[in-house]
Design an enzyme around this catalytic site. Structure first.
Site, PDB file in Angstrom:
ATOM      1  N   HIS A  95       0.907  -1.218   0.006  1.00  0.00           N
ATOM      2  CA  HIS A  95       0.079  -0.135  -0.006  1.00  0.00           C
ATOM      3  C   HIS A  95       0.910   1.211   0.027  1.00  0.00           C
ATOM      4  O   HIS A  95       1.816   1.266   0.914  1.00  0.00           O
ATOM      5  CB  HIS A  95      -0.957   0.005   0.959  1.00  0.00           C
ATOM      6  CG  HIS A  95      -0.448   0.203   2.514  1.00  0.00           C
ATOM      7  ND1 HIS A  95      -0.221   1.358   3.149  1.00  0.00           N
ATOM      8  CD2 HIS A  95       0.107  -0.527   3.384  1.00  0.00           C
ATOM      9  CE1 HIS A  95       0.195   1.546   4.142  1.00  0.00           C
ATOM     10  NE2 HIS A  95       0.475   0.152   4.752  1.00  0.00           N
ATOM     11  N   ASP A  97      -0.303   4.505   0.302  1.00  0.00           N
ATOM     12  CA  ASP A  97      -0.534   5.675   1.108  1.00  0.00           C
ATOM     13  C   ASP A  97       0.080   5.669   2.698  1.00  0.00           C
ATOM     14  O   ASP A  97       0.486   4.530   3.168  1.00  0.00           O
ATOM     15  CB  ASP A  97      -2.212   5.488   1.403  1.00  0.00           C
ATOM     16  CG  ASP A  97      -2.738   4.376   2.068  1.00  0.00           C
ATOM     17  OD1 ASP A  97      -2.338   3.116   1.530  1.00  0.00           O
ATOM     18  OD2 ASP A  97      -3.728   4.604   2.887  1.00  0.00           O
ATOM     19  N   ASP A 128       6.325   1.835   6.724  1.00  0.00           N
ATOM     20  CA  ASP A 128       4.749   1.832   6.680  1.00  0.00           C
ATOM     21  C   ASP A 128       4.339   2.509   5.475  1.00  0.00           C
ATOM     22  O   ASP A 128       3.585   3.373   5.780  1.00  0.00           O
ATOM     23  CB  ASP A 128       4.119   1.572   7.824  1.00  0.00           C
ATOM     24  CG  ASP A 128       2.743   1.305   7.799  1.00  0.00           C
ATOM     25  OD1 ASP A 128       2.260   0.504   7.046  1.00  0.00           O
ATOM     26  OD2 ASP A 128       1.683   1.866   8.709  1.00  0.00           O
ATOM     27  N   GLU A 162      -5.280   1.983   1.999  1.00  0.00           N
ATOM     28  CA  GLU A 162      -5.254   1.085   3.039  1.00  0.00           C
ATOM     29  C   GLU A 162      -5.229   1.470   4.324  1.00  0.00           C
ATOM     30  O   GLU A 162      -5.810   0.779   5.106  1.00  0.00           O
ATOM     31  CB  GLU A 162      -3.844   0.157   2.572  1.00  0.00           C
ATOM     32  CG  GLU A 162      -3.736  -1.223   3.543  1.00  0.00           C
ATOM     33  CD  GLU A 162      -3.148  -0.808   4.937  1.00  0.00           C
ATOM     34  OE1 GLU A 162      -3.156  -1.806   5.516  1.00  0.00           O
ATOM     35  OE2 GLU A 162      -2.715   0.066   5.209  1.00  0.00           O
ATOM     36  N   GLU A 163      -4.563   2.552   4.452  1.00  0.00           N
ATOM     37  CA  GLU A 163      -4.557   3.337   5.986  1.00  0.00           C
ATOM     38  C   GLU A 163      -5.976   3.546   6.361  1.00  0.00           C
ATOM     39  O   GLU A 163      -6.160   3.655   7.565  1.00  0.00           O
ATOM     40  CB  GLU A 163      -3.657   4.273   5.995  1.00  0.00           C
ATOM     41  CG  GLU A 163      -2.109   3.991   5.775  1.00  0.00           C
ATOM     42  CD  GLU A 163      -1.397   3.035   6.687  1.00  0.00           C
ATOM     43  OE1 GLU A 163      -2.251   2.649   7.846  1.00  0.00           O
ATOM     44  OE2 GLU A 163      -0.308   3.064   7.069  1.00  0.00           O
ATOM     45  N   GLU A 188       4.299  -5.362   3.855  1.00  0.00           N
ATOM     46  CA  GLU A 188       4.209  -4.655   4.801  1.00  0.00           C
ATOM     47  C   GLU A 188       5.585  -5.028   5.726  1.00  0.00           C
ATOM     48  O   GLU A 188       5.983  -6.175   5.586  1.00  0.00           O
ATOM     49  CB  GLU A 188       2.777  -5.196   5.738  1.00  0.00           C
ATOM     50  CG  GLU A 188       1.834  -4.485   5.086  1.00  0.00           C
ATOM     51  CD  GLU A 188       1.388  -3.232   5.642  1.00  0.00           C
ATOM     52  OE1 GLU A 188       1.907  -2.511   6.227  1.00  0.00           O
ATOM     53  OE2 GLU A 188       0.116  -3.089   5.574  1.00  0.00           O
ATOM     54  N   HIS A 388       3.346   4.372  11.764  1.00  0.00           N
ATOM     55  CA  HIS A 388       2.808   5.476  12.447  1.00  0.00           C
ATOM     56  C   HIS A 388       3.395   6.165  13.542  1.00  0.00           C
ATOM     57  O   HIS A 388       2.963   7.032  14.252  1.00  0.00           O
ATOM     58  CB  HIS A 388       1.320   5.038  12.946  1.00  0.00           C
ATOM     59  CG  HIS A 388       0.553   4.381  12.102  1.00  0.00           C
ATOM     60  ND1 HIS A 388      -0.760   4.023  12.294  1.00  0.00           N
ATOM     61  CD2 HIS A 388       0.731   3.885  10.776  1.00  0.00           C
ATOM     62  CE1 HIS A 388      -1.281   3.272  11.234  1.00  0.00           C
ATOM     63  NE2 HIS A 388      -0.371   3.304  10.277  1.00  0.00           N
TER      64      HIS A 388
END
Length: 432
Positions: A95, A97, A128, A162-163, A188, A388
């Site tokens: 992903h 984003d 991430d 995805e987030e 990931e 994050h």
């Protein structure tokens, strides 16, 4: 590569470290500067969910530069780059984003300009998980350079949103693009391990209703915030008593948001609602999780409403693809041909046995395997604890190792494991 069909040592189940593995790893190391530069370019482009357009265009540019056979951007905005033309369709997913920056004061470096030294790269999305995309693109170049194409087509997917809503992108890819691979490598971060599953999750809304009145005489109304207070306490207690699983771990929940409505600051609140992030382990269905909360004494006393959120936010192309905010748990069995492929590739490249484990967080596998039964396996650069977080980082060595892995996985699968794939892969934690 190894001739797996005609080698007697392979027939006996022995593994051979072939010099071709060394060539792949050496070439991946050679491309470390290009991988790092590409990753830093991606980090420098803000690309939160539903705002990924410029990131996608930069990926397209790099895919064409290194020699991908075809590059498509679908109506949702996902980018799909193809290597090869064989009958076995193998997908690798990142992903592309990211989440936001959060408090900028917590960052030692600009989250988009980032930082780089001989070992690490810092910036939002480094682990991430756009590092996975950088490694995948250069795996495509390694395949081309070394002539590793065989009876497979590899599709490298840069998935969006995805987030915001993990797996939504793959619901679209499978249902609308009609791209249905034999298996998917999820890139990931895996801390250098191979992952074969993770807990599911869902997003729950709990709402209390009240009656507003002037704040100078609160007894005339019914404060919805006060009704929520004991619910918060009981939810905290519920978290401590959720199901456990020896491999996937314990179910969990946390209250992630709180909102209210009120005529003014000088009034009693007439509604209050919270968001609950619920992680589902083996044996926990979405219905079960909802009913657990409905059964809490405080919820019953407040006559609170417990529902599941839905997701209907437009992608950057302005496409809306509604879905319920339920993301199923998934787990493939130990020794599955897909897992064996990665384990053998790892041994061949690095000369040691990998650790096989699971993610703590959730990935696009909730749709790919959780909804559609397409086996997933995880191997990606970076570490989960960086996701994050401020000063998010990844490690150049892991970017290189992943590029090498992604380059050898497709041909190894075709040569040795494709004919061992089951007609259907059982989700070991599926609940009917």
């Amino acid at each position: 590569m190894i001739d797996f069909h005609n080698n007697p040592r392979v027939a006996k189940g022995e593994f051979i470290v072939d010099t071709d593995f060394a060539k792949v790893l050496d070439l991946a190391k050679k491309y470390e500067p290009e991988i790092s530069r590409f990753l830093r370019d991606l980090i420098a482009i803000p690309g939160e969910s539903c705002g990924e357009k410029e990131v996608v265009l930069r990926i397209k540019e790099e895919m064409k530069k290194v020699g991908f056979d075809k590059v498509d951007i679908d109506p949702m905005g996902n980018i799909l780059g193809y290597i090869g033309h064989g009958k076995h369709l193998i997908a690798m997913d990142a992903h592309i984003d990211t989440v936001g920056v959060g408090d900028p004061e917590l960052w030692k470096y600009d989250p988009y300009l980032g930082y780089e030294d001989e070992e690490i790269i810092i910036g939002r999305g480094a682990s991430d998980q756009i590092g996975g995309m950088a490694s995948m693109v250069y795996a495509g170049k390694i395949i081309k350079d070394l002539g590793l194409e065989s009876e497979y087509t590899m599709v490298v997917v840069g998935s969006v949103q995805e987030e915001d809503c993990d797996g939504l992108c793959w619901q679209y890819i499978i249902n609308e693009d009609k791209v249905v691979p034999e298996f998917v490598v999820i890139t990931e971060p895996t801390d250098g391990k191979i992952y074969r599953g993770h807990r599911g999750r869902m997003e729950i809304k709990v709402t209390t209703k009240g009656v507003s009145c002037h704040g100078s005489a609160p007894e005339r109304g019914d404060n919805a915030i006060y009704k929520m207070a004991p619910i918060l306490s009981e939810l905290r207690g519920l978290h401590e008593n959720l199901m456990d699983h020896p491999f996937l771990g314990k179910g969990s929940l946390t209250v992630s948001e709180i909102f209210h409505t009120s005529p003014s600051r000088c009034a009693v609140a007439d509604s209050c609602w919270i968001s609950v992030d619920r992680r589902l382990t083996a044996g926990e269905s979405w219905e079960y999780a909802i009913q657990q909360i409905k059964n809490l004494p405080s919820v019953k006393a407040a006559n609170a409403e417990v529902t599941m959120y839905s997701y209907e936010r437009p992608s950057y192309t302005n496409l809306v693809y509604p879905t319920e905010a339920y993301f199923p748990t998934w787990l493939i069995e130990e020794g599955h041909p897909v897992s064996s492929t990665l384990e053998e590739a790892y041994k061949g490249l690095f000369g040691k046995d990998p650790v096989v484990d699971k993610w703590t967080f959730s990935t696009n596998g909730v749709s790919i395997m959780g909804r559609y039964g397409i086996p997933c396996i995880g191997f990606g650069p970076g570490h989960e604890d960086q996701a994050h977080a401020p000063n998010e980082r990844t490690w150049k060595k892991e970017l290189v190792n992943c590029a090498a892995m992604y380059a050898v996985i497709p041909s190894l699968f075709v040569q040795k494991y494709a004919d061992k794939m089951p007609k259907a892969t059982e989700n070991l934690v599926k609940i009917s």
